[in-house]
Design a protein around this motif. Sequence first.
Motif, mmCIF file in Angstrom:
data_model
loop_
_atom_site.group_PDB
_atom_site.id
_atom_site.type_symbol
_atom_site.label_atom_id
_atom_site.label_comp_id
_atom_site.label_asym_id
_atom_site.label_seq_id
_atom_site.Cartn_x
_atom_site.Cartn_y
_atom_site.Cartn_z
ATOM 1 N N PHE A 221 -65.948 -67.870 32.669
ATOM 2 C CA PHE A 221 -66.691 -68.873 33.435
ATOM 3 C C PHE A 221 -67.673 -69.642 32.555
ATOM 4 O O PHE A 221 -67.697 -70.882 32.575
ATOM 5 C CB PHE A 221 -67.451 -68.241 34.595
ATOM 6 N N PHE A 222 -68.502 -68.927 31.803
ATOM 7 C CA PHE A 222 -69.584 -69.598 31.086
ATOM 8 C C PHE A 222 -69.069 -70.507 29.975
ATOM 9 O O PHE A 222 -69.634 -71.583 29.740
ATOM 10 C CB PHE A 222 -70.588 -68.576 30.551
ATOM 11 N N LEU A 223 -68.003 -70.115 29.295
ATOM 12 C CA LEU A 223 -67.432 -71.004 28.274
ATOM 13 C C LEU A 223 -66.801 -72.220 28.935
ATOM 14 O O LEU A 223 -66.950 -73.343 28.455
ATOM 15 C CB LEU A 223 -66.403 -70.255 27.423
ATOM 16 N N MET A 224 -66.101 -72.005 30.052
ATOM 17 C CA MET A 224 -65.515 -73.125 30.792
ATOM 18 C C MET A 224 -66.607 -74.099 31.233
ATOM 19 O O MET A 224 -66.486 -75.317 31.040
ATOM 20 C CB MET A 224 -64.760 -72.606 32.017
ATOM 21 N N LEU B 298 -67.123 -77.993 29.943
ATOM 22 C CA LEU B 298 -67.137 -79.097 30.906
ATOM 23 C C LEU B 298 -68.452 -79.862 30.856
ATOM 24 O O LEU B 298 -68.491 -81.076 31.060
ATOM 25 C CB LEU B 298 -66.916 -78.555 32.316
ATOM 26 N N GLY B 299 -69.535 -79.155 30.560
ATOM 27 C CA GLY B 299 -70.855 -79.772 30.535
ATOM 28 C C GLY B 299 -71.159 -80.562 29.281
ATOM 29 O O GLY B 299 -72.232 -81.171 29.181
ATOM 30 N N ARG B 300 -70.231 -80.588 28.343
ATOM 31 C CA ARG B 300 -70.477 -81.308 27.092
ATOM 32 C C ARG B 300 -70.168 -82.798 27.195
ATOM 33 O O ARG B 300 -70.230 -83.512 26.204
ATOM 34 C CB ARG B 300 -69.694 -80.664 25.952
ATOM 35 N N THR B 301 -69.822 -83.246 28.370
ATOM 36 C CA THR B 301 -69.719 -84.678 28.646
ATOM 37 C C THR B 301 -70.313 -84.925 30.023
ATOM 38 O O THR B 301 -70.035 -84.178 30.967
ATOM 39 C CB THR B 301 -68.253 -85.169 28.587
ATOM 40 N N ILE C 199 -59.270 -76.803 28.589
ATOM 41 C CA ILE C 199 -60.184 -77.937 28.775
ATOM 42 C C ILE C 199 -59.730 -79.118 27.927
ATOM 43 O O ILE C 199 -59.899 -80.285 28.321
ATOM 44 C CB ILE C 199 -61.633 -77.530 28.445
ATOM 45 N N GLY C 200 -59.144 -78.826 26.775
ATOM 46 C CA GLY C 200 -58.586 -79.895 25.948
ATOM 47 C C GLY C 200 -57.458 -80.622 26.668
ATOM 48 O O GLY C 200 -57.371 -81.854 26.643
ATOM 49 N N TRP C 201 -56.582 -79.849 27.320
ATOM 50 C CA TRP C 201 -55.489 -80.429 28.112
ATOM 51 C C TRP C 201 -56.055 -81.326 29.213
ATOM 52 O O TRP C 201 -55.566 -82.443 29.431
ATOM 53 C CB TRP C 201 -54.652 -79.301 28.712
#
Length: 212
Positions: free
Chosen positions: A17-20, A24-27, A158-160
């Motif tokens: 969860f936290f890495l996801m 996601l929060g990096r944009t 997340i890249g996909w």
Amino acid sequence: MYKVGVVLFDDFTDVDFFLMYDLLGRTSDSWTVSILGTQPEHYSHLGIKVKTDGHVSEVTSQDVVLITSGKRGIPAAMKDCEFMSALNLDPNNQLIGSICAGSFILHELGLLKGKPLTTNPDAKRALQSLGGDVQDLPLVVQGNIATAGGCLSLMYLIGWLAERLFDSRKRRAIQNQLIPAGQLEIFEALIDTTIQSAELENSHTIAAKSHF
């Protein structure tokens, strides 16, 4: 702005969860992220409390739905009638993804029955026993559904997502800060190859079906 819903439940795996959520929060100019569950807050496997932004039934209003994982959390969630009945997902109009054992839920919902998918290597045998066509791959794409196996495969998932909604430049903007120093070219080649291979296999599957 796209709407991304992250599906949570008790006993979720912390890193998944936290890495996801971090990725996601990096944009901040591309999507809004909502944490969805059956309770106002859910607790991780390590006991960390996470507040939800809405009920899991709100997945119907999301452009993207991502399912987290949990060795104990997934089996419990699959037995929760409220949780499972609220997951009305539409792969024709949504992008849907899962990390590790999250693919059990997509399989149980019938979205990936009879189709290739992946999961955490430790969970492979259990998913196969349920009829899952489990591949030894970090990322498997079937139409608008992507499953990722292994916590660090979140980089691929997340890249996909970033490439489906935008392009590879958006993906690199999200991911590059996480790559170990001095290994940018190595990781970039690995991430790019993994995503493109999964999409290529997906296109072959779609083409094969179109002949029938």
